[in-house]
Every structure is written in structure tokens, then in C-alpha cells.
Design a protein around this motif. Sequence first.
Motif, PDB file in Angstrom:
ATOM      1  N   ALA A  91       0.850  -1.191   0.000  1.00 53.96           N
ATOM      2  CA  ALA A  91       0.000   0.000   0.000  1.00 53.96           C
ATOM      3  C   ALA A  91       0.881   1.234   0.000  1.00 53.96           C
ATOM      4  CB  ALA A  91      -0.899   0.022   1.244  1.00 53.96           C
ATOM      5  N   VAL A  92       0.236   2.353  -0.252  1.00 56.50           N
ATOM      6  CA  VAL A  92       0.864   3.649   0.013  1.00 56.50           C
ATOM      7  C   VAL A  92       0.577   3.987   1.469  1.00 56.50           C
ATOM      8  CG1 VAL A  92       0.972   6.090  -0.546  1.00 56.50           C
ATOM      9  CG2 VAL A  92       0.634   4.393  -2.371  1.00 56.50           C
ATOM     10  N   TYR A  93       1.608   4.257   2.198  1.00 55.48           N
ATOM     11  CA  TYR A  93       1.480   4.572   3.626  1.00 55.48           C
ATOM     12  C   TYR A  93       1.603   6.080   3.816  1.00 55.48           C
ATOM     13  CZ  TYR A  93       1.649  -0.329   4.905  1.00 55.48           C
ATOM     14  OH  TYR A  93       1.344  -1.661   5.059  1.00 55.48           O
ATOM     15  N   TYR A  94       0.622   6.639   4.491  1.00 57.86           N
ATOM     16  CA  TYR A  94       0.575   8.072   4.764  1.00 57.86           C
ATOM     17  C   TYR A  94       0.705   8.329   6.258  1.00 57.86           C
ATOM     18  CZ  TYR A  94      -1.611   8.342   0.128  1.00 57.86           C
ATOM     19  OH  TYR A  94      -1.887   8.242  -1.216  1.00 57.86           O
ATOM     20  N   CYS A  95       1.463   9.357   6.615  1.00 51.62           N
ATOM     21  CA  CYS A  95       1.420   9.793   7.997  1.00 51.62           C
ATOM     22  C   CYS A  95       0.568  11.058   8.094  1.00 51.62           C
ATOM     23  CB  CYS A  95       2.812  10.022   8.579  1.00 51.62           C
ATOM     24  SG  CYS A  95       3.845  11.255   7.769  1.00 51.62           S
ATOM     25  N   ALA A  96      -0.050  11.209   9.242  1.00 50.10           N
ATOM     26  CA  ALA A  96      -0.957  12.316   9.464  1.00 50.10           C
ATOM     27  C   ALA A  96      -0.823  12.787  10.908  1.00 50.10           C
ATOM     28  CB  ALA A  96      -2.391  11.894   9.172  1.00 50.10           C
ATOM     29  N   ALA A  97      -1.175  14.033  11.154  1.00 51.33           N
ATOM     30  CA  ALA A  97      -1.016  14.586  12.494  1.00 51.33           C
ATOM     31  C   ALA A  97      -2.211  15.449  12.870  1.00 51.33           C
ATOM     32  CB  ALA A  97       0.269  15.414  12.586  1.00 51.33           C
ATOM     33  N   ALA A  98      -2.451  15.513  14.167  1.00 54.35           N
ATOM     34  CA  ALA A  98      -3.486  16.376  14.710  1.00 54.35           C
ATOM     35  C   ALA A  98      -3.069  16.778  16.113  1.00 54.35           C
ATOM     36  CB  ALA A  98      -4.831  15.663  14.738  1.00 54.35           C
ATOM     37  N   SER A  99      -3.344  18.002  16.478  1.00 53.09           N
ATOM     38  CA  SER A  99      -2.916  18.480  17.793  1.00 53.09           C
ATOM     39  C   SER A  99      -3.937  18.137  18.873  1.00 53.09           C
ATOM     40  CB  SER A  99      -2.681  19.997  17.750  1.00 53.09           C
ATOM     41  OG  SER A  99      -3.872  20.670  17.432  1.00 53.09           O
ATOM     42  N   TRP A 115      -1.243  16.129   6.634  1.00 49.24           N
ATOM     43  CA  TRP A 115      -0.923  14.875   5.967  1.00 49.24           C
ATOM     44  C   TRP A 115       0.396  14.976   5.224  1.00 49.24           C
ATOM     45  CZ3 TRP A 115      -3.876  10.361   6.052  1.00 49.24           C
ATOM     46  CH2 TRP A 115      -5.090  10.454   6.723  1.00 49.24           C
ATOM     47  N   GLY A 116       1.146  13.874   5.269  1.00 48.34           N
ATOM     48  CA  GLY A 116       2.329  13.763   4.443  1.00 48.34           C
ATOM     49  C   GLY A 116       1.957  13.245   3.067  1.00 48.34           C
ATOM     50  N   GLN A 117       2.950  13.088   2.203  1.00 46.60           N
ATOM     51  CA  GLN A 117       2.691  12.778   0.801  1.00 46.60           C
ATOM     52  C   GLN A 117       2.552  11.291   0.527  1.00 46.60           C
ATOM     53  OE1 GLN A 117       5.565  12.992   2.089  1.00 46.60           O
ATOM     54  NE2 GLN A 117       6.988  11.682   0.966  1.00 46.60           N
ATOM     55  N   GLY A 118       2.883  10.426   1.458  1.00 42.69           N
ATOM     56  CA  GLY A 118       2.764   8.994   1.239  1.00 42.69           C
ATOM     57  C   GLY A 118       4.049   8.372   0.751  1.00 42.69           C
ATOM     58  N   THR A 119       4.255   7.118   1.145  1.00 34.79           N
ATOM     59  CA  THR A 119       5.417   6.362   0.702  1.00 34.79           C
ATOM     60  C   THR A 119       4.948   4.946   0.391  1.00 34.79           C
ATOM     61  OG1 THR A 119       7.707   5.729   1.236  1.00 34.79           O
ATOM     62  CG2 THR A 119       6.133   5.727   3.063  1.00 34.79           C
ATOM     63  N   LEU A 120       5.359   4.412  -0.742  1.00 38.29           N
ATOM     64  CA  LEU A 120       4.860   3.132  -1.225  1.00 38.29           C
ATOM     65  C   LEU A 120       5.669   1.976  -0.647  1.00 38.29           C
ATOM     66  CD1 LEU A 120       3.078   1.416  -3.128  1.00 38.29           C
ATOM     67  CD2 LEU A 120       4.782   1.847  -4.927  1.00 38.29           C
ATOM     68  N   VAL A 121       4.951   1.034  -0.085  1.00 37.72           N
ATOM     69  CA  VAL A 121       5.549  -0.211   0.383  1.00 37.72           C
ATOM     70  C   VAL A 121       4.990  -1.342  -0.466  1.00 37.72           C
ATOM     71  CG1 VAL A 121       5.761  -1.829   2.305  1.00 37.72           C
ATOM     72  CG2 VAL A 121       5.835   0.644   2.737  1.00 37.72           C
ATOM     73  N   THR A 122       5.870  -2.092  -1.086  1.00 41.20           N
ATOM     74  CA  THR A 122       5.464  -3.218  -1.917  1.00 41.20           C
ATOM     75  C   THR A 122       6.070  -4.480  -1.337  1.00 41.20           C
ATOM     76  OG1 THR A 122       5.418  -1.805  -3.884  1.00 41.20           O
ATOM     77  CG2 THR A 122       5.434  -4.185  -4.230  1.00 41.20           C
ATOM     78  N   VAL A 123       5.204  -5.437  -1.021  1.00 43.42           N
ATOM     79  CA  VAL A 123       5.664  -6.702  -0.440  1.00 43.42           C
ATOM     80  C   VAL A 123       5.461  -7.794  -1.483  1.00 43.42           C
ATOM     81  CG1 VAL A 123       5.468  -8.301   1.487  1.00 43.42           C
ATOM     82  CG2 VAL A 123       4.978  -5.866   1.835  1.00 43.42           C
TER      83      VAL A 123
END
Length: 125
Positions: A91-99, A115-123
Amino acid sequence: VQLQASGGGLVQAGGSRRLSCSASGRGFINYSVAWFRQAPGKEREFVSAVKYGVGTTYYSDFVKGRFTISRDNEKKTVYLQMNMLQPEDTAVYYCAAASFLHDDYHTVERYYNFWGQGTLVTVSS
């Protein structure tokens, strides 16, 4: 706060990968940070989160025991250590934040406003 996700790539089934979410801006310690993922053709789903301050952690059922989230407030970075990866983790993994996010909302996408831009993880199998 601005987020930058990194660490994605190709890994064989059963392998490990560590994702990083680096933040810029002030007050990082006051932000809860989460990882969500979106597989091809599927909706984005919650993976894991770490609360602001004390760092209480939250996990979806499908990653419990395999993934570990942690945060380094001095480095303004949250890590997602992923072990025993399976093809269904692709999947594309996204990080996100909230205060100052309430405990009940850590798994809910709509409460995260950065939100960050996402990073692809392929297994591969």
C-alpha cells in the motif's frame, strides 16, 4: 506542521521495513501522529497512531504484534517498524497529524488535519 513520509520500498514477504514521518514546525510534542495506508483499489485505512505527549499507542487488529509505532520528539519524527510483512500489506502509507487529539479519535481519519505525501511499500510473495 508539515510532514514528510519516507522509508518505503520493495520487500519480500516475511521481511521488515521501517517508515519514518519527519515533521517541521513548532510544537511537535503536542501532535498525535498516525499512519494510514491505501492499497490499490481500496479505501484508506488506519494502521497505527501514537498520542501526543505521553505517547500512548494504537494499532489496527491486522498489524498488532507485527508493527510498532514510536516517536522521538527531539527529532520530530515518528517511526513505524513493520515486521513479518505480507503481500496484503502492500500500500501507500501516509502519515498524518493532529494536535491534542482526544483518545477516542486516534483511529479516525477525518480528525487528522495535516498529511504527508505517502510512501509506497510493496511486499512481494
